[in-house]
Design a protein around this motif. Structure first.
Motif, PDB file in Angstrom:
ATOM      1  N   ALA A 315       0.858  -1.186   0.000  1.00  0.00           N
ATOM      2  CA  ALA A 315       0.000   0.000   0.000  1.00  0.00           C
ATOM      3  C   ALA A 315       0.895   1.236   0.000  1.00  0.00           C
ATOM      4  O   ALA A 315       2.101   1.151   0.216  1.00  0.00           O
ATOM      5  N   TYR A 316       0.287   2.412  -0.259  1.00  0.00           N
ATOM      6  CA  TYR A 316       1.040   3.664  -0.396  1.00  0.00           C
ATOM      7  C   TYR A 316       0.571   4.691   0.625  1.00  0.00           C
ATOM      8  O   TYR A 316      -0.629   4.876   0.845  1.00  0.00           O
ATOM      9  N   GLN A 317       1.535   5.360   1.250  1.00  0.00           N
ATOM     10  CA  GLN A 317       1.250   6.316   2.311  1.00  0.00           C
ATOM     11  C   GLN A 317       1.652   7.738   1.908  1.00  0.00           C
ATOM     12  O   GLN A 317       2.185   7.970   0.833  1.00  0.00           O
ATOM     13  N   SER A 318       1.364   8.693   2.786  1.00  0.00           N
ATOM     14  CA  SER A 318       1.875  10.077   2.717  1.00  0.00           C
ATOM     15  C   SER A 318       1.347  10.876   1.539  1.00  0.00           C
ATOM     16  O   SER A 318       2.067  11.663   0.941  1.00  0.00           O
ATOM     17  N   ARG A 319       0.088  10.702   1.189  1.00  0.00           N
ATOM     18  CA  ARG A 319      -0.477  11.513   0.111  1.00  0.00           C
ATOM     19  C   ARG A 319      -0.813  12.918   0.621  1.00  0.00           C
ATOM     20  O   ARG A 319      -1.180  13.102   1.774  1.00  0.00           O
ATOM     21  N   VAL A 320      -0.701  13.893  -0.266  1.00  0.00           N
ATOM     22  CA  VAL A 320      -0.956  15.294   0.072  1.00  0.00           C
ATOM     23  C   VAL A 320      -1.745  15.922  -1.060  1.00  0.00           C
ATOM     24  O   VAL A 320      -1.416  15.737  -2.237  1.00  0.00           O
ATOM     25  N   GLY A 321      -2.793  16.684  -0.739  1.00  0.00           N
ATOM     26  CA  GLY A 321      -3.529  17.418  -1.759  1.00  0.00           C
ATOM     27  C   GLY A 321      -4.707  16.643  -2.312  1.00  0.00           C
ATOM     28  O   GLY A 321      -4.880  15.451  -2.053  1.00  0.00           O
ATOM     29  N   PRO A 322      -5.527  17.311  -3.117  1.00  0.00           N
ATOM     30  CA  PRO A 322      -6.777  16.728  -3.599  1.00  0.00           C
ATOM     31  C   PRO A 322      -6.634  15.817  -4.816  1.00  0.00           C
ATOM     32  O   PRO A 322      -7.610  15.225  -5.261  1.00  0.00           O
ATOM     33  N   VAL A 323      -5.423  15.673  -5.387  1.00  0.00           N
ATOM     34  CA  VAL A 323      -5.258  14.834  -6.576  1.00  0.00           C
ATOM     35  C   VAL A 323      -5.231  13.369  -6.194  1.00  0.00           C
ATOM     36  O   VAL A 323      -5.022  13.009  -5.032  1.00  0.00           O
ATOM     37  N   GLN A 324      -5.410  12.496  -7.188  1.00  0.00           N
ATOM     38  CA  GLN A 324      -5.395  11.065  -6.936  1.00  0.00           C
ATOM     39  C   GLN A 324      -3.963  10.564  -6.869  1.00  0.00           C
ATOM     40  O   GLN A 324      -3.145  10.851  -7.733  1.00  0.00           O
ATOM     41  N   THR A 330      -2.508   3.265   2.373  1.00  0.00           N
ATOM     42  CA  THR A 330      -2.144   2.529   3.587  1.00  0.00           C
ATOM     43  C   THR A 330      -3.239   2.561   4.643  1.00  0.00           C
ATOM     44  O   THR A 330      -3.589   1.527   5.228  1.00  0.00           O
ATOM     45  N   ASP A 331      -3.805   3.739   4.911  1.00  0.00           N
ATOM     46  CA  ASP A 331      -4.804   3.840   5.975  1.00  0.00           C
ATOM     47  C   ASP A 331      -6.054   3.019   5.659  1.00  0.00           C
ATOM     48  O   ASP A 331      -6.609   2.343   6.535  1.00  0.00           O
ATOM     49  N   LYS A 332      -6.472   3.036   4.401  1.00  0.00           N
ATOM     50  CA  LYS A 332      -7.673   2.276   4.036  1.00  0.00           C
ATOM     51  C   LYS A 332      -7.416   0.775   4.075  1.00  0.00           C
ATOM     52  O   LYS A 332      -8.287  -0.004   4.487  1.00  0.00           O
ATOM     53  N   VAL A 333      -6.227   0.347   3.660  1.00  0.00           N
ATOM     54  CA  VAL A 333      -5.908  -1.078   3.671  1.00  0.00           C
ATOM     55  C   VAL A 333      -5.844  -1.617   5.098  1.00  0.00           C
ATOM     56  O   VAL A 333      -6.271  -2.746   5.368  1.00  0.00           O
ATOM     57  N   LEU A 334      -5.325  -0.818   6.022  1.00  0.00           N
ATOM     58  CA  LEU A 334      -5.269  -1.259   7.419  1.00  0.00           C
ATOM     59  C   LEU A 334      -6.664  -1.540   7.963  1.00  0.00           C
ATOM     60  O   LEU A 334      -6.885  -2.550   8.650  1.00  0.00           O
ATOM     61  N   VAL A 335      -7.611  -0.684   7.635  1.00  0.00           N
ATOM     62  CA  VAL A 335      -9.001  -0.895   8.076  1.00  0.00           C
ATOM     63  C   VAL A 335      -9.571  -2.163   7.447  1.00  0.00           C
ATOM     64  O   VAL A 335     -10.221  -2.983   8.117  1.00  0.00           O
ATOM     65  N   GLU A 336      -9.296  -2.345   6.153  1.00  0.00           N
ATOM     66  CA  GLU A 336      -9.804  -3.514   5.446  1.00  0.00           C
ATOM     67  C   GLU A 336      -9.213  -4.810   6.019  1.00  0.00           C
ATOM     68  O   GLU A 336      -9.921  -5.814   6.158  1.00  0.00           O
ATOM     69  N   ALA A 371      -4.414   0.685  13.077  1.00  0.00           N
ATOM     70  CA  ALA A 371      -4.452  -0.771  12.957  1.00  0.00           C
ATOM     71  C   ALA A 371      -5.073  -1.413  14.195  1.00  0.00           C
ATOM     72  O   ALA A 371      -5.927  -2.307  14.090  1.00  0.00           O
ATOM     73  N   LEU A 372      -4.662  -0.970  15.365  1.00  0.00           N
ATOM     74  CA  LEU A 372      -5.196  -1.535  16.609  1.00  0.00           C
ATOM     75  C   LEU A 372      -6.680  -1.229  16.754  1.00  0.00           C
ATOM     76  O   LEU A 372      -7.463  -2.073  17.222  1.00  0.00           O
TER      77      LEU A 372
END
Length: 458
Positions: A315-324, A330-336, A371-372
């Protein structure tokens, strides 16, 4: 295997890392053997790590006949330099906003259409001012500043010692892209030390326009107009994620960390890489995504060879700004993963070779907490490579392998970013900065931008 190119070489040469040859070269009449493998504000001054002189002729290795050749160079004394390139980070909390400004003012970080390029600096000022308070909280939580400069200096010293052990004395320099010591400082010291051959080693395993590409663009701009630098033979190691030493070092760390879990076989190996905007890959041809996926494949292949057959994901982390940005996030995959019932997870920061804000705060604090909360009960994290001996030794081998391919640079940029020549005119620059500031302020007032800023920058 690493990609080492001299300035101006169109297609990178892939080099073998497994086979090496010993050869004897005469140094001013004496015979010494060494290993020769197949083949980034006001400026504060900074010196090199070490002060050694490498006296030798120019050596090339003939990969077809298997013989070593020594040119009859008229230069009796050759001084080899190694320039380590890295991102840089704020040393104190007061440095956070100007550091962020330097980051977002880079046209390889925020890629604006040429028509709107005059907005680059005003937009950088706006974003850095808005983002600074949150970033300061992050840096405060890891001690009040980034450890990146200290660790990179330690890597430089370790690399110098490793090269000396391989009988290749060099001067090692550190050049940061967005904070001290800036790349410009390192290059000035290289000139003062009268280095005659240079290997540029970005501390990014995988190539991206926004990392290695940006740092090399700065070098090209400096080398282009300088009579001394423009003639200096330079070799750039563009990427080295596929080198055997790097892969084995990463596998070693993962294997060791898995042993800390009660049930190692049940642990999900979670590779988290720094993201880049999708447009870099689709529009600008950035090879980062492909190289990252290949890197993960090679690491897992090595682990399977050792009998480690754990499931893994990237997964990929550290995104900034409104672009794709590159997905999955990373955050969404941890929830999944938590929803799927994964109970044990080992995070691997695969695109970072030094501890800094994105490992110590983003992964160790933000993602661990998420994650926890998501149901993952056992959390672990592989440390960054830092000065791991096998990793440093392999970097030293990469430097040795790159030396024969050093050539004088040309003016062809490594990526598509081009500076606006009108910025050289101070009157035009002031006019554009003021106009850009007004437009940036108006953009800030738009409801859509406010929503984007709240969701992605603040």
């Amino acid at each position: 295997m690493s990609q080492a190119v001299g300035f101006g070489v169109a297609s990178p040469m892939k080099l073998s890392t497994s086979a090496s040859r010993h050869m004897s070269v005469k140094f001013n009449g004496l015979s010494r053997s060494f290993v020769c493998s197949f083949l980034c504000n006001p400026v504060e001054k900074r010196g090199a790590v070490g002060d050694r002189i490498y006296a030798a002729g120019t050596v090339a290795y003939d990969t077809f006949s298997g013989t070593a050749a020594e040119s009859q160079s008229n230069t009796a004394e050759e001084k080899i330099g190694v320039l380590l390139l890295n991102l840089g980070g704020p040393d104190t909390l007061n440095d956070v906003q100007p550091f962020l400004y330097n980051l977002f003012a880079d046209p390889d970080i925020i890629r604006l259409p040429r028509l709107f390029r005059f907005l680059q600096r005003p937009l950088a000022q706006l974003i850095s001012t808005l983002r600074a308070p949150k970033s300061k909280e992050g840096y405060a939580s890891i001690g009040g500043g980034s450890p990146l400069r200290k660790i990179t200096d330690e890597q430089a010293e370790s690399l110098k010692l490793a090269l000396e052990e391989k009988e290749v004395p060099v001067n090692v320099y550190v050049g940061m892209r967005y904070w001290y010591p800036f790349t410009e400082e390192a290059v000035e010291q290289i000139k003062k030390d009268k280095i005659t051959k240079l290997v540029v080693l970005p501390l990014y395993p995988q190539f991206s326009i926004s990392t290695t590409g940006s740092s090399v663009r700065v070098l090209q701009n400096m080398f282009r107009e300088d009579p001394y630098l423009s003639r200096m033979p330079v070799s750039i190691i563009k990427s080295w994620y596929q080198r055997e030493g790097y892969i084995q070092s990463m596998a070693d760390l993962i294997e060791k960390e898995l042993e800390t879990f009660t049930n190692p076989d049940e642990v999900m190996i979670f590779f988290s890489a720094h993201g880049v905007p999708v447009s870099y890959v689709t529009d600008a041809g950035d090879p980062y995504k492909d190289q990252m996926e290949e890197c993960i494949h090679l690491i897992m292949q090595e682990l399977k060879r050792r009998g480690v057959a754990n499931d893994h994901t990237l997964a990929y982390q550290s995104r900034v700004g409104p672009v794709q940005w590159l997905q999955p996030y990373t955050d969404k995959v941890l929830v999944e993963l938590g929803e799927r019932g994964v109970k044990s997870l080992l995070a691997v920061p695969v695109s970072f070779v030094s501890e800094h804000i994105e490992t110590l705060e983003e992964i160790d604090m933000e993602y661990r907490e998420l994650a926890l909360e998501s149901g993952i009960e056992n959390w672990g994290r592989v440390p960054a490579l830092n000065c791991t001996p096998s990793f440093i030794s392999d970097l030293a081998d990469a430097v040795i392998e790159a030396l024969p391919s050093a050539t004088a640079m040309n003016t062809t940029p490594m990526n598509s970013s081009v500076e606006d020549d009108s910025d050289q005119d101070p009157i035009t620059y002031v006019f554009k900065f003021l106009l850009g500031s007004v437009l940036a302020f108006l953009l800030l007032l738009s409801p859509k931008m406010v929503k984007a800023l709240k969701g992605n920058l603040l």
